[in-house]
Scaffold this active site. Structure first.
Site, short mmCIF file in Angstrom:
data_model
loop_
_atom_site.label_atom_id
_atom_site.label_comp_id
_atom_site.label_asym_id
_atom_site.label_seq_id
_atom_site.Cartn_x
_atom_site.Cartn_y
_atom_site.Cartn_z
N SER A 101 -8.01 3.42 -2.80
CA SER A 101 -9.04 4.03 -1.96
C SER A 101 -10.15 4.59 -2.86
O SER A 101 -10.69 3.85 -3.68
CB SER A 101 -8.41 5.08 -1.04
OG SER A 101 -9.23 5.36 0.07
N HIS A 253 -3.08 1.78 5.57
CA HIS A 253 -3.97 2.16 4.47
C HIS A 253 -3.20 2.55 3.21
O HIS A 253 -3.74 2.48 2.11
CB HIS A 253 -4.86 3.32 4.92
CG HIS A 253 -5.91 3.69 3.91
ND1 HIS A 253 -6.92 2.82 3.55
CD2 HIS A 253 -6.10 4.83 3.20
CE1 HIS A 253 -7.70 3.42 2.65
NE2 HIS A 253 -7.23 4.63 2.41
#
Length: 288
Positions: A101, A253
């Site tokens: 991320s 995610h």
């Protein structure tokens, strides 16, 4: 010799806890955590034959009192200088730079700084769940109108909502990966949200690709990640000076911890030869 505060030797910490002897590593992984997280995010990667180091951003764990970094690039340059000066630098063990991320953008800058400023070439740059700068919205070469843009965009969170604790909690809950016990605890949130907010501002302000790294590139993504699409991640190819590999793991995610062995196997399989020479004095004007 202890590591600088910007690096945390997670493998050494594990040996202290378990009493396990040190083993010669076949792979060294320098890991950059996502927004709001600390170096300990990567403890799941520790294995006897893998040397795992986490980049410690200011404002958390051992750097709790340190002020926030002025830029994402500054985070990367600090970690690169520490890594290049570490006693293990240039010892011949393949060095993988991995980021998830927001940490993917840090990792890209870190790998570039290692090569261009410190003469230490990584064996692999591995980037997970992050759109390349310039591909965080619909466009002809970026994600389509129906494709998610970027987990640190941040998807589902408007820029004018960054100052809202309620909006940040809602966003975290949607991403997954943060225990509900933390999200429901005002005292814990009071510690975590300022750090997360500062990280998101750095991530949103970062708008460039680093000088390409002469190493293979591995792009990682969860199959059900609603925050970043394949096309947006493909923009990182411009930062690669070697072959590009793509892997998708079942999950959202934050899929990496659930696929640790698969991830380590992919890192080892995709890594090329790294520079084994001690790093020279950094040049005065690195290429950009």
């Amino acid at each position: 010799m202890s590591e600088p505060r910007s690096l945390v030797d997670l493998s050494a910490q594990a040996r202290l806890r378990t009493g396990a002897p040190a083993a010669a590593p076949r792979l060294r992984v320098l890991c950059c955590p996502p927004s709001g997280a600390a170096a300990g995010y990567w403890r799941f990667l520790v294995r006897e034959d893998v040397h795992v180091l986490g980049v410690q951003y200011p404002g958390r764990e051992s750097r709790f009192r340190d002020p926030a970094a002025p830029s994402l690039t500054a985070l990367a340059e600090e970690a690169a200088a520490a890594a290049a000066a570490a006693p293990w630098a240039g010892d011949g063990v393949p060095l993988v730079v991995l980021g998830h991320s927001m940490g993917a953008a840090v990792a890209a800058e870190l790998a570039s700084a290692l090569q261009h400023r410190h003469g230490l070439r990584p064996a692999l740059l591995a980037l997970s769940a992050k759109a390349a700068p310039g591909t965080d919205g619909p466009g002809t070469d970026g994600p389509g109108a129906d494709e998610p843009a970027d987990g640190d965009g941040p998807a589902g969170l408007r820029a004018d909502e960054l100052d809202s604790d309620e909006a940040l909690v809602r966003w975290l809950r949607g991403l997954g990966g943060t225990p509900e016990a933390v999200l429901a605890n005002p005292e814990l949130l009071a510690l975590q949200l300022p750090v997360l907010r500062a990280d998101l501002r750095l991530s949103l302000a970062h708008d460039r690709l680093p000088a390409p790294v002469a190493a293979p590139l591995l792009l990682l993504r969860g199959t059900r990640d609603a925050t970043v699409g394949r096309a947006a991640m493909a923009g990182w190819r411009a930062a690669a000076g070697g072959p590009v590999h793509v892997r998708e793991y079942e999950g959202g995610h934050h899929p990496l911890a659930e696929h640790r062995d698969e991830l380590l196997a992919d890192l080892a399989a995709c890594a090329g030869p790294s520079s084994s020479a001690p790093p020279p004095a950094p040049p005065s004007d690195p290429p950009r």
